[in-house]
Design an enzyme around this catalytic site. Structure first.
Site, PDB file in Angstrom:
ATOM      1  N   HIS A  73      11.215  11.622 -22.032  1.00 43.57           N
ATOM      2  CA  HIS A  73      12.015  10.522 -22.594  1.00 43.57           C
ATOM      3  C   HIS A  73      12.072  10.672 -24.107  1.00 43.57           C
ATOM      4  CE1 HIS A  73      11.631   7.506 -19.024  1.00 43.57           C
ATOM      5  NE2 HIS A  73      11.894   8.739 -18.623  1.00 43.57           N
ATOM      6  N   TYR A 202      12.641  -2.224 -22.350  1.00 40.75           N
ATOM      7  CA  TYR A 202      11.784  -3.395 -22.547  1.00 40.75           C
ATOM      8  C   TYR A 202      12.671  -4.594 -22.843  1.00 40.75           C
ATOM      9  CZ  TYR A 202       8.025   0.010 -23.115  1.00 40.75           C
ATOM     10  OH  TYR A 202       7.124   1.035 -22.918  1.00 40.75           O
ATOM     11  N   PRO A 294      -0.649  -3.546 -20.985  1.00 39.39           N
ATOM     12  CA  PRO A 294       0.109  -2.330 -20.628  1.00 39.39           C
ATOM     13  C   PRO A 294       1.414  -2.151 -21.404  1.00 39.39           C
ATOM     14  CG  PRO A 294       0.289  -3.974 -18.912  1.00 39.39           C
ATOM     15  CD  PRO A 294      -0.720  -4.497 -19.878  1.00 39.39           C
ATOM     16  N   LYS A 298      -0.602   2.463 -23.322  1.00 37.30           N
ATOM     17  CA  LYS A 298      -1.649   3.184 -24.051  1.00 37.30           C
ATOM     18  C   LYS A 298      -2.921   3.415 -23.244  1.00 37.30           C
ATOM     19  CE  LYS A 298       0.712   3.812 -27.680  1.00 37.30           C
ATOM     20  NZ  LYS A 298       1.274   5.165 -27.788  1.00 37.30           N
ATOM     21  N   TYR A 386       4.566   4.516 -30.551  1.00 40.04           N
ATOM     22  CA  TYR A 386       4.886   4.659 -29.122  1.00 40.04           C
ATOM     23  C   TYR A 386       4.582   6.067 -28.620  1.00 40.04           C
ATOM     24  CZ  TYR A 386       7.279   3.818 -24.705  1.00 40.04           C
ATOM     25  OH  TYR A 386       7.539   3.664 -23.361  1.00 40.04           O
TER      26      TYR A 386
HETATM   27  C1  PHB Z   1       5.028   2.104 -16.160  1.00 40.03           C
HETATM   28  O1  PHB Z   1       5.889   2.953 -15.844  1.00 40.03           O
HETATM   29  O2  PHB Z   1       4.188   1.650 -15.356  1.00 40.03           O
HETATM   30  C2  PHB Z   1       5.007   1.599 -17.594  1.00 40.03           C
HETATM   31  C3  PHB Z   1       5.926   2.121 -18.500  1.00 40.03           C
HETATM   32  C4  PHB Z   1       5.920   1.677 -19.812  1.00 40.03           C
HETATM   33  C5  PHB Z   1       4.992   0.709 -20.192  1.00 40.03           C
HETATM   34  C6  PHB Z   1       4.078   0.183 -19.278  1.00 40.03           C
HETATM   35  C7  PHB Z   1       4.089   0.632 -17.963  1.00 40.03           C
HETATM   36  O3  PHB Z   1       5.004   0.267 -21.489  1.00 40.03           O
END
Ligand code: PHB
Ligand code: APR
Length: 391
Positions: A73, A202, A294, A298, A386
């Site tokens: 990504h 997000y 989450p 991280k 990130y």
């Molecule tokens: C996930 O794919 O579980 C995931 C992806 C990004 C995040 C948290 C969890 O910030």
């Protein structure tokens, strides 16, 4: 009495990766795991790897499937007030990217490599207890197949997660820092193509946080913020898909491919750090020492960086008879841990709705999101955290 150089408690990502890196350096380990291998593989966890973690898997000689099946990504997207805004993570960090590859698959690769090398992992090791790590001769005692076993070692690596025995064994000597968030994440795994295969999305809507992620091009992972007292049985698949759509921009909502959930669970969010991470010949790594919400993806990556520092220090000890790395392990690991804790707290605070925000607080959140997506400096700060700060 059985003897090894490093006794590792826990066969999650931290314990298995540590075992593999030490094996590559010719250091003997035994891993003691409370559960069965299938139980460990049955846990659904995150799936975004920093380059540091990908590099460590390569160093451990087990990056093949990750490179073949992982999805790189270069960007993320933020959705708020009905609009979606790209953050060009690679462009803002000189080309750094993240890789979507499920923790379950990473754990599976690590387990397979350990088994192929014929390295000892004791599954269903019960009542593990740690002894003598404040002296020169640590000892681990455990129950297996109805017998009490003893494992003498030079060092103990506590990789047994947040609820393990390692941090509990030093509870009178740790300082704990904790923040619990007033909401949870309802997560759904479904065998449907991800709505956004090349950018994690997000969302912050007046209905709460949402996240669009993936495990592969045919398996998606979605989350919505939910009240802490919600129960999974309160959420039919249809209710979940409808709620997720309500929290996204119209275009993305329209493109969501829905399907039956193959996993659905609610997880609470917390920030947690235990200091220090070293007690004589006992070293904590991964979730045993720290937890992040989450949002910033991280958790797994911090476990990997702890393991990088700890494996380097142990290799230095055995090869050069030097204690420098071991003596600096805790301070070095915690420096990176706290920066990831800060980032994870900041992104969680920015992207979620809190009960006590108030009208003024909401305007501040709106202004910060507006500033974030229109300021190169602010977007760069997000991007460099990130993809993962340097080791
Ligand atoms: C996930 O794919 O579980 C995931 C992806 C990004 C995040 C948290 C969890 O910030
Ligand atoms: N004895 C032996 N093993 C134990 C004990 C015990 N008393 N307690 C826990 N364990 C095992 C657990 O069964 C688990 O397999 O230790 C392992 C710890 O693994 P994780 O909890 O996955 O922690 P870690 O390896 O640090 O990986 C961190 O996993 O939980 C996610 O979000 C977290 O992505 C992060 C990653």
């Amino acid at each position: 009495m059985r003897k090894t150089q490093v006794a590792i408690i826990g066969a999650g990502p931290a314990g298995l990766l540590l075992g593999q890196l030490l094996h590559k350096a010719g250091i003997d380990t035994v891993i003691l795991e409370r559960q069965t291998a299938d139980y460990v593989l049955g846990r659904i966890r995150a799936g975004i790897l920093e380059q540091v973690t990908v590099d460590l898997m390569d160093e451990a000689g087990i990056g093949e499937r990750l490179h073949a099946e992982g999805t790189v990504h270069h960007a993320i997207e933020l959705v708020f007030q009905g609009e979606r805004h790209p953050i060009d993570v690679a462009g803002l960090t000189g080309g750094k990217v993240v890789t979507a590859y499920g923790q379950t698959e990473l754990t599976r690769d690590l387990m397979a490599a350990r088994q192929a090398a014929g390295l000892p992992t004791v599954y269903e090791a019960r009542d593990v207890s740690l002894h003598g790590f404040d002296g020169e001769r640590p000892l681990v005692r455990y129950l297996h197949d109805g017998r009490t076993e003893e494992l003498a070692c030079d060092f103990i690596a506590g990789c047994d997660g947040f609820h393990g025995v390692s941090r509990a064994a030093v509870k009178d000597h740790v300082t704990e820092y904790e923040k619990v968030y007033p909401f949870g994440w309802l997560g759904v795994l479904a065998d449907v193509p991800p709505v956004s295969p090349h950018a994690i999305v997000y969302g912050n809507s007046e209905r709460g946080f949402s996240l669009c992620s993936m495990r592969s091009l045919t398996r998606s992972r979605y989350y919505v913020q939910c009240p802490l007292d919600d129960k999974v049985e309160d959420w039919s698949d249809q209710r979940f898909w409808d709620e997720l759509r309500r929290r996204l921009d119209p275009d993305l909502a329209e493109r969501i491919v829905t399907g039956p959930s193959i996993e659905k669970s609610i997880a609470p969010l917390r920030s947690f750090v235990a200091e220090p991470m070293r007690f004589g010949r006992l070293f904590l790594a991964g979730d045993a020492a720290h937890i992040v919400p989450p949002t910033g993806a991280k958790g797994l990556n911090l476990a990997a960086s702890d393991v990088k520092y700890l494996s380097s220090a142990l290799i230095e000890h055995y090869r050069e008879k030097s204690a420098t790395g071991l003596d600096h392990y805790s301070a070095r690991a915690l420096q990176r841990v706290w920066k990831a804790e800060r980032f994870s707290w900041w992104l969680t605070s920015l992207m979620h709705r809190f009960p006590d925000t108030g009208a003024f607080g909401q305007r501040l959140q709106d202004a910060e999101l507006d500033y974030l997506v229109h300021s190169r400096a602010a977007s760069t700060a997000l991007a460099e955290n990130y993809v993962g700060l340097p080791l």
